[in-house]
Design an enzyme around this catalytic site. Structure first.
Site, PDB file in Angstrom:
ATOM      1  N   ALA A   1       0.838  -1.203   0.000  1.00  0.00           N
ATOM      2  CA  ALA A   1       0.000   0.000   0.000  1.00  0.00           C
ATOM      3  C   ALA A   1       0.873   1.253   0.000  1.00  0.00           C
ATOM      4  CB  ALA A   1      -0.913  -0.014   1.221  1.00  0.00           C
ATOM      5  N   TYR A   2       2.023   1.186   0.668  1.00  0.00           N
ATOM      6  CA  TYR A   2       2.937   2.341   0.731  1.00  0.00           C
ATOM      7  C   TYR A   2       3.392   2.718  -0.683  1.00  0.00           C
ATOM      8  CZ  TYR A   2       6.961   5.163   2.263  1.00  0.00           C
ATOM      9  OH  TYR A   2       7.865   6.184   2.464  1.00  0.00           O
TER      10      TYR A   2
ATOM     11  N   VAL B   1      16.441   6.610   5.326  1.00  0.00           N
ATOM     12  CA  VAL B   1      16.878   7.489   6.417  1.00  0.00           C
ATOM     13  C   VAL B   1      16.593   6.869   7.790  1.00  0.00           C
ATOM     14  CG1 VAL B   1      16.585   9.776   7.429  1.00  0.00           C
ATOM     15  CG2 VAL B   1      16.445   9.498   4.952  1.00  0.00           C
TER      16      VAL B   1
ATOM     17  N   LYS C   1       2.556   6.288  -2.668  1.00  0.00           N
ATOM     18  CA  LYS C   1       3.580   7.238  -3.130  1.00  0.00           C
ATOM     19  C   LYS C   1       3.526   7.406  -4.651  1.00  0.00           C
ATOM     20  CE  LYS C   1       5.474   8.275   0.921  1.00  0.00           C
ATOM     21  NZ  LYS C   1       5.334   9.605   1.543  1.00  0.00           N
TER      22      LYS C   1
HETATM   23  P1  NAP Z   1       8.444   9.003  10.828  1.00  0.00           P
HETATM   24  O1  NAP Z   1       9.664   9.175  11.642  1.00  0.00           O
HETATM   25  O2  NAP Z   1       7.602   7.780  10.995  1.00  0.00           O
HETATM   26  O3  NAP Z   1       7.529  10.307  11.040  1.00  0.00           O
HETATM   27  C1  NAP Z   1       6.283  10.380  10.405  1.00  0.00           C
HETATM   28  C2  NAP Z   1       5.644  11.697  10.756  1.00  0.00           C
HETATM   29  O4  NAP Z   1       4.366  11.757  10.091  1.00  0.00           O
HETATM   30  C3  NAP Z   1       5.376  11.849  12.255  1.00  0.00           C
HETATM   31  O5  NAP Z   1       5.538  13.200  12.635  1.00  0.00           O
HETATM   32  C4  NAP Z   1       3.916  11.449  12.351  1.00  0.00           C
HETATM   33  O6  NAP Z   1       3.226  11.994  13.463  1.00  0.00           O
HETATM   34  C5  NAP Z   1       3.402  12.079  11.067  1.00  0.00           C
HETATM   35  N1  NAP Z   1       2.065  11.626  10.720  1.00  0.00           N
HETATM   36  C6  NAP Z   1       1.641  10.383  10.418  1.00  0.00           C
HETATM   37  N2  NAP Z   1       0.311  10.384  10.224  1.00  0.00           N
HETATM   38  C7  NAP Z   1      -0.105  11.675  10.401  1.00  0.00           C
HETATM   39  C8  NAP Z   1      -1.352  12.315  10.330  1.00  0.00           C
HETATM   40  N3  NAP Z   1      -2.478  11.661  10.054  1.00  0.00           N
HETATM   41  N4  NAP Z   1      -1.411  13.655  10.547  1.00  0.00           N
HETATM   42  C9  NAP Z   1      -0.285  14.349  10.834  1.00  0.00           C
HETATM   43  N5  NAP Z   1       0.925  13.785  10.951  1.00  0.00           N
HETATM   44  C10 NAP Z   1       1.012  12.463  10.730  1.00  0.00           C
HETATM   45  O7  NAP Z   1       8.778   9.043   9.285  1.00  0.00           O
HETATM   46  P2  NAP Z   1       9.963   9.769   8.477  1.00  0.00           P
HETATM   47  O8  NAP Z   1      10.960   8.735   8.138  1.00  0.00           O
HETATM   48  O9  NAP Z   1      10.367  11.024   9.133  1.00  0.00           O
HETATM   49  O10 NAP Z   1       9.184  10.078   7.109  1.00  0.00           O
HETATM   50  C11 NAP Z   1       8.889  11.375   6.679  1.00  0.00           C
HETATM   51  C12 NAP Z   1       8.534  11.313   5.212  1.00  0.00           C
HETATM   52  O11 NAP Z   1       9.642  10.783   4.469  1.00  0.00           O
HETATM   53  C13 NAP Z   1       7.335  10.412   4.889  1.00  0.00           C
HETATM   54  O12 NAP Z   1       6.584  10.999   3.867  1.00  0.00           O
HETATM   55  C14 NAP Z   1       7.996   9.130   4.397  1.00  0.00           C
HETATM   56  O13 NAP Z   1       7.146   8.375   3.574  1.00  0.00           O
HETATM   57  C15 NAP Z   1       9.177   9.706   3.646  1.00  0.00           C
HETATM   58  N6  NAP Z   1      10.274   8.765   3.434  1.00  0.00           N
HETATM   59  C16 NAP Z   1      10.972   8.276   4.490  1.00  0.00           C
HETATM   60  C17 NAP Z   1      12.029   7.388   4.233  1.00  0.00           C
HETATM   61  C18 NAP Z   1      12.878   6.829   5.343  1.00  0.00           C
HETATM   62  O14 NAP Z   1      13.747   5.986   5.063  1.00  0.00           O
HETATM   63  N7  NAP Z   1      12.701   7.242   6.591  1.00  0.00           N
HETATM   64  C19 NAP Z   1      12.327   6.994   2.918  1.00  0.00           C
HETATM   65  C20 NAP Z   1      11.578   7.509   1.873  1.00  0.00           C
HETATM   66  C21 NAP Z   1      10.562   8.400   2.140  1.00  0.00           C
HETATM   67  P3  NAP Z   1       3.002  11.141  14.845  1.00  0.00           P
HETATM   68  O15 NAP Z   1       4.223  11.362  15.661  1.00  0.00           O
HETATM   69  O16 NAP Z   1       1.776  11.770  15.418  1.00  0.00           O
HETATM   70  O17 NAP Z   1       2.810   9.704  14.447  1.00  0.00           O
END
Ligand code: NAP
Length: 264
Positions: A186-187, A220, A191
């Site tokens: 689903a992810y 990350v 995207k």
């Molecule tokens: P993360 O550490 O899991 O943080 C996700 C953030 O999204 C948290 O602040 C979470 O809030 C918030 N969130 C989730 N559902 C929400 C909602 N309904 N309303 C408002 N906020 C919500 O993830 P991350 O790694 O920082 O990811 C950030 C972005 O980068 C995402 O779009 C992810 O898909 C993308 N990305 C990440 C990676 C990676 O390797 N980390 C790779 C590719 C893309 P809560 O604290 O309230 O849950």
């Protein structure tokens, strides 16, 4: 002449890449609105910057909740705040794969950014920069040729894109998703839909010279990426900040990692 402060708003700003994006934008002199779905988490995150002198304030925003989105937009209007940068960062990567996971993932990762962008579009200044935090996982390689063509169709409308994501949820629900050419994630689908939305919004907002780009931050070390990911949070956020701070004549409707185009 009144000189306005450059202003940015980031969704999911309380932790991970969102939090670091807030820090890096504030370091560059932006006034930043860090939004978080739980107000207390946003306030705590913003309070962490109090002594740094960075201008980071918090506002509540649950991207799944239309009334929360509307309240944010109303608050910005009431306070006469216009945005130079909007970063749609909030997302989920849920465990498992069934109809509920498909529905919730599409809701947060695709419908959320769409609804936030629509509600905040009147608050975006002419020439603003809009960033969709996407992922290389959204590349269309794992999709059937027919679906790839549908997602990449230059005349794809919002309605047709929403219908595609509804089809995905229905195909997961009745167990036909593989036969219909969808990947089993689903992810990935959320995207890919976000990437298609990026191109649609780029065309829609072009008359206002607003640039809309999708960015992959790489793999990350956040809660989502896990401790073994190859990149630090600071490195990942740099990709996002690059797109957020592109000059007025910069690209629009593209998909980038580290400032370089990557395939849809
Ligand atoms: P993360 O550490 O899991 O943080 C996700 C953030 O999204 C948290 O602040 C979470 O809030 C918030 N969130 C989730 N559902 C929400 C909602 N309904 N309303 C408002 N906020 C919500 O993830 P991350 O790694 O920082 O990811 C950030 C972005 O980068 C995402 O779009 C992810 O898909 C993308 N990305 C990440 C990676 C990676 O390797 N980390 C790779 C590719 C893309 P809560 O604290 O309230 O849950």
């Amino acid at each position: 002449m009144t000189v306005h402060p450059l202003t940015a708003l980031v969704t999911g700003g309380n932790r991970g890449l969102g939090l670091e994006t807030c820090r890096q934008l504030a370091d560059r002199g932006y006034r930043v609105f860090l939004t978080a779905r739980r107000a207390a988490d946003g306030e705590a995150a913003a309070a962490g910057f109090e002594r740094s002198g960075l201008r980071i304030g918090s506002r509540p925003l649950d991207v799944d909740d239309p009334s929360s989105i509307a309240a944010l937009a109303e608050g910005l209007t009431r306070d006469d705040i216009a945005l130079d940068v909007l970063v749609n960062n909030a997302a989920v990567s849920l465990d498992g794969f069934d109809e509920t996971v498909a529905r919730e993932t599409i809701r947060t990762n695709f419908r959320g950014p769409m609804q936030v962008t629509d509600a905040l579009a009147p608050r975006l200044r002419e020439g603003a920069s809009l960033v969709m935090v996407s992922s290389g996982a959204g590349e269309l390689t794992g999709f059937s040729a027919k679906l790839r063509t549908a997602f990449l169709d230059p005349s794809l409308t919002r309605a047709a894109l929403i219908a595609l994501t509804d089809d995905f949820i229905a195909d997961v629900a009745d167990g036909t998703f593989q036969r219909k050419g969808w990947p089993g994630s689903a992810y990935k689908v959320s995207k890919a839909a976000l990437n298609a939305l990026t191109r649609i919004l780029a065309a829609e907002l072009k008359p206002r010279r607003i640039r809309v780009n999708a960015v992959c931050p790489g793999w990350v070390r956040t809660d989502m990426g896990g401790p073994h990911a190859s990149r630090s949070v600071a490195e990942g956020a740099r990709s996002i900040v690059w797109a957020a701070t592109l000059p007025a004549d910069g690209p629009t409707g593209g998909f980038f990692r580290d400032g370089r185009p990557i395939p849809w």
